[in-house]
Design a protein around this motif. Sequence first.
Motif, mmCIF file in Angstrom:
data_model
loop_
_atom_site.group_PDB
_atom_site.id
_atom_site.type_symbol
_atom_site.label_atom_id
_atom_site.label_comp_id
_atom_site.label_asym_id
_atom_site.label_seq_id
_atom_site.Cartn_x
_atom_site.Cartn_y
_atom_site.Cartn_z
ATOM 1 N N ARG A 166 0.828 -1.203 0.000
ATOM 2 C CA ARG A 166 0.000 0.000 0.000
ATOM 3 C C ARG A 166 0.867 1.260 0.000
ATOM 4 O O ARG A 166 0.374 2.347 -0.308
ATOM 5 C CB ARG A 166 -0.904 0.015 1.234
ATOM 6 N N SER A 167 2.114 1.114 0.369
ATOM 7 C CA SER A 167 3.009 2.259 0.499
ATOM 8 C C SER A 167 3.715 2.572 -0.819
ATOM 9 O O SER A 167 4.389 1.711 -1.389
ATOM 10 C CB SER A 167 4.071 1.982 1.574
ATOM 11 N N ARG A 168 3.553 3.797 -1.294
ATOM 12 C CA ARG A 168 4.263 4.214 -2.502
ATOM 13 C C ARG A 168 5.771 4.140 -2.298
ATOM 14 O O ARG A 168 6.520 3.768 -3.213
ATOM 15 C CB ARG A 168 3.872 5.650 -2.874
ATOM 16 N N GLN A 169 6.226 4.483 -1.091
ATOM 17 C CA GLN A 169 7.673 4.463 -0.830
ATOM 18 C C GLN A 169 8.246 3.061 -0.954
ATOM 19 O O GLN A 169 9.344 2.878 -1.480
ATOM 20 C CB GLN A 169 7.974 5.034 0.561
ATOM 21 N N ILE A 170 7.519 2.065 -0.482
ATOM 22 C CA ILE A 170 8.001 0.685 -0.602
ATOM 23 C C ILE A 170 8.010 0.262 -2.068
ATOM 24 O O ILE A 170 9.000 -0.296 -2.560
ATOM 25 C CB ILE A 170 7.142 -0.266 0.249
ATOM 26 N N ARG A 171 6.940 0.522 -2.769
ATOM 27 C CA ARG A 171 6.869 0.125 -4.178
ATOM 28 C C ARG A 171 7.961 0.806 -5.002
ATOM 29 O O ARG A 171 8.590 0.175 -5.861
ATOM 30 C CB ARG A 171 5.492 0.488 -4.764
ATOM 31 N N ALA A 172 8.193 2.084 -4.754
ATOM 32 C CA ALA A 172 9.160 2.837 -5.553
ATOM 33 C C ALA A 172 10.596 2.598 -5.120
ATOM 34 O O ALA A 172 11.508 2.589 -5.953
ATOM 35 C CB ALA A 172 8.840 4.336 -5.484
ATOM 36 N N SER A 173 10.804 2.398 -3.829
ATOM 37 C CA SER A 173 12.180 2.242 -3.333
ATOM 38 C C SER A 173 12.731 0.854 -3.595
ATOM 39 O O SER A 173 13.944 0.676 -3.754
ATOM 40 C CB SER A 173 12.234 2.526 -1.829
ATOM 41 N N GLY A 174 11.839 -0.167 -3.608
ATOM 42 C CA GLY A 174 12.312 -1.541 -3.704
ATOM 43 C C GLY A 174 12.779 -2.088 -2.371
ATOM 44 O O GLY A 174 13.462 -3.113 -2.322
#
Length: 241
Positions: free
Chosen positions: A204-212
Motif C-alpha cells: 500500500r506504500s508508494r515508498q516501498i513500491r518505488a524504493s524496492g
Amino acid sequence: MARAADLDRLYELLADLERRVGGTRKLKNCTGYMDWPDRGVYVFLEPGETRASGQRRVTRVGTHAVSAGSSTSLWDRLKQHYGTGNRSADHPHGGNHRGSVYRKRVGEAIIEKYGLHDDYPDWGERWSTIDRDRTEVRDEEYPLERRVSTYIREQPFLWVALDDEPSPDSDRAFVERNAIALLSNVDSATLDPRPDDWLGHHSRSRQIRASGLWNVAHTEDAYDPRFLDRLERAVAETGTR
C-alpha cells in the motif's frame, strides 16, 4: 555515477561482513542464545534476487535503540520480526505485527496481492481504534501472522556490531538512514530493478513500491556518503561469530 559507485561499495562491505560473521543467517534457525552483539544494524536480503554482480539484493535495513534511554537489544528487535515460537500456547509461529512494522508491511502486501481485505479488516490498525475484543482480533489475524512469519524467517540476513549510546544521533541511526537512502530508488535512477514478482510491488506504500525496500522512513532522503566510512570501521570490528 557516484550513487552507483557508492552502492557497489556498500555491497562490497556487506560481502566482507558476510565473510567475517561466517555467512548469513535465517531467523527460522536463530535463538536468543546465539552470540549476538548488544547493539547493531541489520540487513535482510531477498531470496532469489541478485544484482548483476551475483550478490543477493538488500530488501530491508534496520536498527534499534535510537531513542534516548532505550534498552532494546539487537536480538530483541530481530525477535519482534521473528514472531512467536513453536511453544506459544495460543498462536505458535505467529507474531505481533503491531510490534514490528516489518511484519505489518509484509502482511499488508499479502492482503493486497490476494484480495484478503474482508478477512483482515483490522490489520495494521492501532488497538485504540479497534472496537472489538483483542482475543477475537488476534485469533482472526493468526493465519496471516503465520504467513508473515514464514516469509520473513526465510530471508537471509546480516548484522554488524555497532554499539553506541541510544540516540537519534547515534552512529547506528546514521548508518541505517543513509543506507536506506542510498539503496532507495524513490525519485532516483533505478538501480538493481526488482523483478515483477517481488511481493513489495503489492504494498500500500508508494515508498516501498518505488524504493524496492521494505522501508518507508528515509527512502526519500538524500544520503551522506560518509556513512560508508563509518560502516567500514564497524565491519572491520565485527568478528567471526
